[in-house]
Design a protein around this motif. Structure first.
Motif, PDB file in Angstrom:
ATOM      1  N   ASP A   1      -5.080  16.453  -3.016  1.00  0.00           N
ATOM      2  CA  ASP A   1      -5.745  15.398  -3.779  1.00  0.00           C
ATOM      3  C   ASP A   1      -4.666  14.447  -4.279  1.00  0.00           C
ATOM      4  O   ASP A   1      -3.841  14.800  -5.115  1.00  0.00           O
ATOM      5  CB  ASP A   1      -6.511  16.007  -4.958  1.00  0.00           C
ATOM      6  N   LYS A   2      -4.659  13.232  -3.760  1.00  0.00           N
ATOM      7  CA  LYS A   2      -3.587  12.284  -4.056  1.00  0.00           C
ATOM      8  C   LYS A   2      -3.963  11.291  -5.150  1.00  0.00           C
ATOM      9  O   LYS A   2      -3.456  10.177  -5.198  1.00  0.00           O
ATOM     10  CB  LYS A   2      -3.182  11.550  -2.777  1.00  0.00           C
ATOM     11  N   TYR A   3      -4.851  11.708  -6.039  1.00  0.00           N
ATOM     12  CA  TYR A   3      -5.251  10.838  -7.133  1.00  0.00           C
ATOM     13  C   TYR A   3      -4.127  10.674  -8.155  1.00  0.00           C
ATOM     14  O   TYR A   3      -3.451  11.633  -8.528  1.00  0.00           O
ATOM     15  CB  TYR A   3      -6.472  11.411  -7.851  1.00  0.00           C
ATOM     16  N   SER A   4      -3.918   9.451  -8.598  1.00  0.00           N
ATOM     17  CA  SER A   4      -3.044   9.153  -9.725  1.00  0.00           C
ATOM     18  C   SER A   4      -3.542   7.849 -10.336  1.00  0.00           C
ATOM     19  O   SER A   4      -3.859   6.906  -9.605  1.00  0.00           O
ATOM     20  CB  SER A   4      -1.590   8.995  -9.284  1.00  0.00           C
ATOM     21  N   TYR A   5      -3.629   7.803 -11.659  1.00  0.00           N
ATOM     22  CA  TYR A   5      -4.127   6.574 -12.281  1.00  0.00           C
ATOM     23  C   TYR A   5      -3.099   5.447 -12.190  1.00  0.00           C
ATOM     24  O   TYR A   5      -3.452   4.286 -12.062  1.00  0.00           O
ATOM     25  CB  TYR A   5      -4.506   6.819 -13.742  1.00  0.00           C
ATOM     26  N   VAL A   6      -1.820   5.811 -12.245  1.00  0.00           N
ATOM     27  CA  VAL A   6      -0.756   4.810 -12.135  1.00  0.00           C
ATOM     28  C   VAL A   6      -0.338   4.692 -10.671  1.00  0.00           C
ATOM     29  O   VAL A   6       0.026   5.689 -10.040  1.00  0.00           O
ATOM     30  CB  VAL A   6       0.459   5.187 -13.006  1.00  0.00           C
ATOM     31  N   LEU A   7      -0.392   3.491 -10.143  1.00  0.00           N
ATOM     32  CA  LEU A   7      -0.011   3.253  -8.756  1.00  0.00           C
ATOM     33  C   LEU A   7       1.482   2.963  -8.656  1.00  0.00           C
ATOM     34  O   LEU A   7       2.042   2.238  -9.483  1.00  0.00           O
ATOM     35  CB  LEU A   7      -0.792   2.055  -8.193  1.00  0.00           C
ATOM     36  N   GLU A   8       2.112   3.511  -7.638  1.00  0.00           N
ATOM     37  CA  GLU A   8       3.528   3.260  -7.380  1.00  0.00           C
ATOM     38  C   GLU A   8       3.650   2.054  -6.459  1.00  0.00           C
ATOM     39  O   GLU A   8       3.335   2.116  -5.274  1.00  0.00           O
ATOM     40  CB  GLU A   8       4.182   4.490  -6.738  1.00  0.00           C
ATOM     41  N   VAL A   9       4.121   0.940  -7.017  1.00  0.00           N
ATOM     42  CA  VAL A   9       4.280  -0.291  -6.242  1.00  0.00           C
ATOM     43  C   VAL A   9       5.601  -0.227  -5.479  1.00  0.00           C
ATOM     44  O   VAL A   9       6.635   0.151  -6.058  1.00  0.00           O
ATOM     45  CB  VAL A   9       4.261  -1.520  -7.166  1.00  0.00           C
ATOM     46  N   PRO A  10       5.616  -0.571  -4.183  1.00  0.00           N
ATOM     47  CA  PRO A  10       6.864  -0.498  -3.412  1.00  0.00           C
ATOM     48  C   PRO A  10       7.935  -1.444  -3.955  1.00  0.00           C
ATOM     49  O   PRO A  10       7.637  -2.464  -4.564  1.00  0.00           O
ATOM     50  CB  PRO A  10       6.429  -0.882  -1.995  1.00  0.00           C
ATOM     51  N   LEU A  11       9.182  -1.083  -3.726  1.00  0.00           N
ATOM     52  CA  LEU A  11      10.324  -1.797  -4.290  1.00  0.00           C
ATOM     53  C   LEU A  11      10.295  -3.283  -3.963  1.00  0.00           C
ATOM     54  O   LEU A  11      10.600  -4.126  -4.819  1.00  0.00           O
ATOM     55  CB  LEU A  11      11.619  -1.168  -3.762  1.00  0.00           C
ATOM     56  N   GLU A  12       9.919  -3.622  -2.740  1.00  0.00           N
ATOM     57  CA  GLU A  12       9.945  -5.026  -2.334  1.00  0.00           C
ATOM     58  C   GLU A  12       8.919  -5.882  -3.074  1.00  0.00           C
ATOM     59  O   GLU A  12       8.980  -7.113  -3.034  1.00  0.00           O
ATOM     60  CB  GLU A  12       9.729  -5.158  -0.821  1.00  0.00           C
TER      61      GLU A  12
ATOM     62  N   GLU B   1      -2.292  -8.114  -4.036  1.00  0.00           N
ATOM     63  CA  GLU B   1      -3.674  -7.842  -3.613  1.00  0.00           C
ATOM     64  C   GLU B   1      -3.702  -7.269  -2.197  1.00  0.00           C
ATOM     65  O   GLU B   1      -4.439  -6.318  -1.916  1.00  0.00           O
ATOM     66  CB  GLU B   1      -4.503  -9.116  -3.684  1.00  0.00           C
ATOM     67  N   GLU B   2      -2.914  -7.854  -1.291  1.00  0.00           N
ATOM     68  CA  GLU B   2      -2.872  -7.361   0.094  1.00  0.00           C
ATOM     69  C   GLU B   2      -2.363  -5.923   0.136  1.00  0.00           C
ATOM     70  O   GLU B   2      -2.882  -5.092   0.890  1.00  0.00           O
ATOM     71  CB  GLU B   2      -1.980  -8.267   0.937  1.00  0.00           C
ATOM     72  N   TRP B   3      -1.332  -5.634  -0.660  1.00  0.00           N
ATOM     73  CA  TRP B   3      -0.830  -4.260  -0.721  1.00  0.00           C
ATOM     74  C   TRP B   3      -1.902  -3.309  -1.221  1.00  0.00           C
ATOM     75  O   TRP B   3      -2.140  -2.252  -0.632  1.00  0.00           O
ATOM     76  CB  TRP B   3       0.402  -4.216  -1.639  1.00  0.00           C
ATOM     77  N   PHE B   4      -2.566  -3.669  -2.311  1.00  0.00           N
ATOM     78  CA  PHE B   4      -3.610  -2.812  -2.864  1.00  0.00           C
ATOM     79  C   PHE B   4      -4.728  -2.586  -1.847  1.00  0.00           C
ATOM     80  O   PHE B   4      -5.270  -1.480  -1.740  1.00  0.00           O
ATOM     81  CB  PHE B   4      -4.185  -3.453  -4.130  1.00  0.00           C
ATOM     82  N   SER B   5      -5.070  -3.617  -1.105  1.00  0.00           N
ATOM     83  CA  SER B   5      -6.207  -3.545  -0.184  1.00  0.00           C
ATOM     84  C   SER B   5      -5.883  -2.805   1.107  1.00  0.00           C
ATOM     85  O   SER B   5      -6.797  -2.267   1.748  1.00  0.00           O
ATOM     86  CB  SER B   5      -6.695  -4.961   0.151  1.00  0.00           C
ATOM     87  N   ASN B   6      -4.603  -2.768   1.507  1.00  0.00           N
ATOM     88  CA  ASN B   6      -4.271  -2.265   2.839  1.00  0.00           C
ATOM     89  C   ASN B   6      -3.308  -1.085   2.880  1.00  0.00           C
ATOM     90  O   ASN B   6      -3.144  -0.469   3.932  1.00  0.00           O
ATOM     91  CB  ASN B   6      -3.661  -3.410   3.675  1.00  0.00           C
ATOM     92  N   ASP B   7      -2.668  -0.751   1.751  1.00  0.00           N
ATOM     93  CA  ASP B   7      -1.671   0.319   1.757  1.00  0.00           C
ATOM     94  C   ASP B   7      -2.332   1.681   1.909  1.00  0.00           C
ATOM     95  O   ASP B   7      -3.325   1.994   1.237  1.00  0.00           O
ATOM     96  CB  ASP B   7      -0.869   0.265   0.451  1.00  0.00           C
ATOM     97  N   GLN B   8      -1.763   2.537   2.759  1.00  0.00           N
ATOM     98  CA  GLN B   8      -2.357   3.844   3.021  1.00  0.00           C
ATOM     99  C   GLN B   8      -2.291   4.753   1.801  1.00  0.00           C
ATOM    100  O   GLN B   8      -3.232   5.508   1.525  1.00  0.00           O
ATOM    101  CB  GLN B   8      -1.645   4.524   4.198  1.00  0.00           C
ATOM    102  N   GLU B   9      -1.203   4.706   1.035  1.00  0.00           N
ATOM    103  CA  GLU B   9      -1.095   5.562  -0.143  1.00  0.00           C
ATOM    104  C   GLU B   9      -2.104   5.161  -1.221  1.00  0.00           C
ATOM    105  O   GLU B   9      -2.667   6.017  -1.906  1.00  0.00           O
ATOM    106  CB  GLU B   9       0.331   5.515  -0.702  1.00  0.00           C
ATOM    107  N   VAL B  10      -2.327   3.860  -1.370  1.00  0.00           N
ATOM    108  CA  VAL B  10      -3.350   3.398  -2.313  1.00  0.00           C
ATOM    109  C   VAL B  10      -4.723   3.870  -1.845  1.00  0.00           C
ATOM    110  O   VAL B  10      -5.542   4.340  -2.645  1.00  0.00           O
ATOM    111  CB  VAL B  10      -3.327   1.863  -2.451  1.00  0.00           C
ATOM    112  N   TYR B  11      -4.963   3.765  -0.547  1.00  0.00           N
ATOM    113  CA  TYR B  11      -6.241   4.229   0.015  1.00  0.00           C
ATOM    114  C   TYR B  11      -6.448   5.720  -0.260  1.00  0.00           C
ATOM    115  O   TYR B  11      -7.530   6.137  -0.698  1.00  0.00           O
ATOM    116  CB  TYR B  11      -6.287   3.964   1.514  1.00  0.00           C
ATOM    117  N   ASP B  12      -5.413   6.527  -0.009  1.00  0.00           N
ATOM    118  CA  ASP B  12      -5.535   7.970  -0.239  1.00  0.00           C
ATOM    119  C   ASP B  12      -5.813   8.272  -1.711  1.00  0.00           C
ATOM    120  O   ASP B  12      -6.521   9.235  -2.037  1.00  0.00           O
ATOM    121  CB  ASP B  12      -4.252   8.681   0.200  1.00  0.00           C
ATOM    122  N   ASN B  13      -5.271   7.456  -2.594  1.00  0.00           N
ATOM    123  CA  ASN B  13      -5.496   7.621  -4.029  1.00  0.00           C
ATOM    124  C   ASN B  13      -6.928   7.257  -4.406  1.00  0.00           C
ATOM    125  O   ASN B  13      -7.653   8.063  -5.004  1.00  0.00           O
ATOM    126  CB  ASN B  13      -4.494   6.739  -4.787  1.00  0.00           C
TER     127      ASN B  13
END
Length: 229
Positions: A18-29, A55-67
């Motif tokens: 279960d990869k839920y976390s309320y705080v999202l880890e934003v990539p360094l870039e 917004e694009e990262w939030f919408s398309n990132d796989q780790e965000v999706y898994d969360n």
């Protein structure tokens, strides 16, 4: 045995993480954009350049999706009611009379409309349409511990499943709630919590919409609109 593995003499059932976390880890870039988004949410002003990248990262990132699609997230149904949607099936005087077994010219009261609409909402209390909207938030933080919320909607997109649709960044939950109300979304845990005046407004919006499009002269209106387009 499917989904099971042997650990010595013990059989251990395999379960997905279960990869839920309320705080999202934003990539360094994207840290500079993240920091600018937090500053904008907390202090206001013009939206920062590059907010669309977040917004694009939030919408398309796989780790965000898994969360956002984790087992924990799946049970966190947080509904809001769109009072003026006009999309609640059967919420009209005609269907109400049919439901009560009344003649088509029989009078109906607001009390009847309220009870009937609340029952309809009870039956449809899930997201996927325009009336009941699933809302949610996640948090992003900078290196100094400052944070803001990402607000989003959970929408059912058929075979694509549940899609998380970005709505923006907000300073805190109070700002998120204020925004929801400003676009006609009101938070209730169930139909029993919705005030009678809001229930009646839902009915009246739907009754107007259905009466307009499905009244006897609907065909004439459709022809008129079609010829003018």
């Amino acid at each position: 045995m499917p989904n099971e593995a042997k650990n010595g003499s013990k059989v251990v059932k395999w379960e997905p993480e279960d990869k839920y976390s309320y705080v999202l880890e934003v990539p360094l870039e994207l840290h500079a954009v993240r920091n600018a988004a937090i500053e904008f949410a907390l202090s206001g002003g013009e939206p920062p350049a590059g907010l669309n990248l977040l917004e694009e990262w939030f919408s398309n990132d796989q780790e965000v999706y898994d969360n956002t699609h984790s087992e924990t997230a799946a049970v966190q149904f947080d509904p809001a009611v769109r009072v003026g949607s006009g999309s609640l099936s059967c919420a009209c005087d005609y269907e109400l009379r049919c439901h009560l077994g009344l003649d088509e010219d029989a009078s109906v009261t607001d009390a009847m409309r309220i009870d009937y609409t609340r029952d309809l909402l009870e039956e449809e209390w899930t997201f996927g349409g325009e009336t009941i909207v699933a809302v949610a938030t996640r948090s992003i933080e900078d290196a100094d511990g400052r944070s803001c919320l990402i607000g989003y909607f959970e929408e059912s997109h058929g075979q694509a499943g549940v899609v998380c649709v970005w709505e923006g960044v907000f300073s805190d939950h109070e700002a998120w709630e204020t925004h929801l109300k400003s676009i006609g979304l009101h938070r209730y845990n169930g139909p029993e919590e919705i005030p009678d005046d809001a229930i009646l407004k839902i009915f009246n919006h739907n009754n107007y919409y259905i009466s307009y499009w499905f009244a006897p002269d609907c065909a004439q209106r459709s022809i008129f609109h079609g010829s003018s387009s």
